[in-house]
Write an enzyme that holds these catalytic residues in place. Structure first.
Site, PDB file in Angstrom:
ATOM      1  N   ASN A 176     -11.685   6.345   1.366  1.00 19.52           N
ATOM      2  CA  ASN A 176     -10.552   5.835   1.301  1.00 19.52           C
ATOM      3  C   ASN A 176      -9.585   6.883   0.409  1.00 19.52           C
ATOM      4  O   ASN A 176      -8.950   7.813   1.036  1.00 19.52           O
ATOM      5  CB  ASN A 176     -10.476   4.545   0.673  1.00 19.52           C
ATOM      6  CG  ASN A 176      -9.288   3.562   0.726  1.00 19.52           C
ATOM      7  OD1 ASN A 176      -8.374   3.770   0.407  1.00 19.52           O
ATOM      8  ND2 ASN A 176      -9.915   2.483   1.282  1.00 19.52           N
ATOM      9  N   ASP A 219     -10.093   2.514  -4.040  1.00 24.53           N
ATOM     10  CA  ASP A 219      -9.070   2.372  -2.959  1.00 24.53           C
ATOM     11  C   ASP A 219      -8.295   3.617  -3.103  1.00 24.53           C
ATOM     12  O   ASP A 219      -8.866   4.791  -3.371  1.00 24.53           O
ATOM     13  CB  ASP A 219      -8.182   1.213  -2.953  1.00 24.53           C
ATOM     14  CG  ASP A 219      -7.556   0.984  -1.639  1.00 24.53           C
ATOM     15  OD1 ASP A 219      -7.178   1.874  -1.059  1.00 24.53           O
ATOM     16  OD2 ASP A 219      -7.344  -0.220  -1.257  1.00 24.53           O
ATOM     17  N   ASN A 275      -6.271   6.592   6.778  1.00 25.62           N
ATOM     18  CA  ASN A 275      -6.137   5.749   5.605  1.00 25.62           C
ATOM     19  C   ASN A 275      -5.151   6.131   4.682  1.00 25.62           C
ATOM     20  O   ASN A 275      -4.447   5.614   3.894  1.00 25.62           O
ATOM     21  CB  ASN A 275      -7.305   5.292   5.080  1.00 25.62           C
ATOM     22  CG  ASN A 275      -7.137   3.975   4.036  1.00 25.62           C
ATOM     23  OD1 ASN A 275      -6.996   4.172   2.966  1.00 25.62           O
ATOM     24  ND2 ASN A 275      -7.407   3.007   4.639  1.00 25.62           N
ATOM     25  N   GLU A 310       0.839  -1.167   0.034  1.00 28.08           N
ATOM     26  CA  GLU A 310       0.054   0.061  -0.040  1.00 28.08           C
ATOM     27  C   GLU A 310       0.760   1.283  -0.021  1.00 28.08           C
ATOM     28  O   GLU A 310       2.124   1.203   0.271  1.00 28.08           O
ATOM     29  CB  GLU A 310      -0.889  -0.012   1.150  1.00 28.08           C
ATOM     30  CG  GLU A 310      -2.205  -0.388   1.062  1.00 28.08           C
ATOM     31  CD  GLU A 310      -3.184   1.017   0.656  1.00 28.08           C
ATOM     32  OE1 GLU A 310      -2.461   1.925  -0.105  1.00 28.08           O
ATOM     33  OE2 GLU A 310      -4.406   0.970   0.435  1.00 28.08           O
TER      34      GLU A 310
END
Length: 315
Positions: free
Chosen positions: A197, A252, A142, A40
């Site tokens: 997100n 995302d 996030n 990520e």
């Protein structure tokens, strides 16, 4: 985690002729490294000429460069506590602040933090930028993006909590999008999204795009950014809920290039949209795909997809 000879995977799906002006003709999806748990938060460090990114469950940040390959960059990255705990404890989204310092969305510590060390000598020492709103602890920041005036925008879904939405440690009854002003005050921008997100500004910073990674409402929203930094007039930019029935991956992370083209991870890989919301094509990674980042001149797109670090050459 291995730095392997570069191999290719997946395919580029062209839905509109204009994609030829965005992705290099004949471009392949290159696998640069593999073996991660959930990769990520890729971020290019221009001064260091390297990419950094997170592997969230093992609480580790890696660096990759053409010259030196794959190495550990920072550990612990997202949880600095001494009591063992479950869940996705590492750092997620990364950004550079206006002074070029590393800012992290720390799942385990449930805060926005800044690394208190230079980029060329990373050390797990952190300064808290935001960890609560109106006296209640944040869920687990996030993803984040800076506005040119120095304001920090971030999303706060529950993914870093041990039991997600059902975690008894969850203090806020919603999942917010926030702004941290230069004076350190935290402002709630919206609490209407179920799983906010990735987020990014249009090149003129008049629009803010936010991904909602809820399989029941897999959408990207777009908002008008007001002079005071607040957002209004939210509307659905693109709805991918039906696409999830055929392809892996929720909306995302997302990035926007200098021409306003959106590169948004979602069902199938990285979806490419015009500023008007037309789906131009998809970089089909074959994996649930978390996030992406450009190199400085936007001729390369780095992609974190499940266990892989990938790259695609752009025009």
């Amino acid at each position: 985690m291995t730095q392997s000879p570069i191999t290719t995977t997946g395919s580029i799906e062209k839905l509109d002729e204009s994609l030829d002006d965005i992705i290099k003709l004949g471009a392949k999806i290159e696998i640069l490294a593999r073996g991660f748990t959930w990769s990520e938060g890729p971020l290019w460090l221009p001064q260091e000429n390297k990419l950094i990114f997170n592997d969230i469950p093992p609480n580790t940040m890696y660096q990759w460069s053409e010259k030196s390959g794959l190495q550990v960059y920072l550990k612990p990255a997202g949880y600095t506590g001494t009591t063992p705990r479950g869940g996705e404890i590492g750092a997620n989204g990364l950004a550079l602040d206006p002074d070029g310092r590393l800012v992290l969305c720390q799942h385990g510590d449930r805060r926005m933090a800044r690394m208190d060390a230079p980029l060329n000598a990373p050390t797990p020492k952190y300064v808290t930028l935001a960890d609560s709103y109106e006296g209640k602890k944040l869920n687990s920041p996030n993803d984040a993006v800076y506005k040119s005036n120095g304001d920090l925008y971030f999303t706060d879904p529950p993914y870093g909590l041990e039991k997600n939405m059902d975690d008894p440690a969850k203090e806020l009854p919603y999942q917010g999008v926030y702004r941290v002003a230069k004076d350190g005050t935290v402002h709630l921008l919206t609490k209407e999204l179920s799983r906010p997100n990735g987020l990014a500004f249009s090149p003129d910073e008049k629009k803010l795009y936010v991904a909602n990674s809820d399989p029941d409402r897999a959408i990207w929203m777009v908002y008008d950014v007001q002079p005071d930094g607040s957002i209004t007039n939210g509307k659905v930019f693109f709805d991918a809920t039906d696409m999830l029935k055929k392809e892996p991956g929720n909306p995302d992370g997302l990035k926007i290039n200098k021409d306003g083209i959106l590169f948004a991870t979602g069902p199938g890989g990285v979806l490419i949209f015009s500023p008007e919301g037309k789906h131009l094509g998809t970089i089909k990674t074959g994996q649930a795909t978390a996030n992406c980042a450009f190199n400085p001149d936007q001729t390369e797109l780095y992609i974190t997809a499940h266990m892989y670090l990938m790259r695609v050459k752009l025009k």
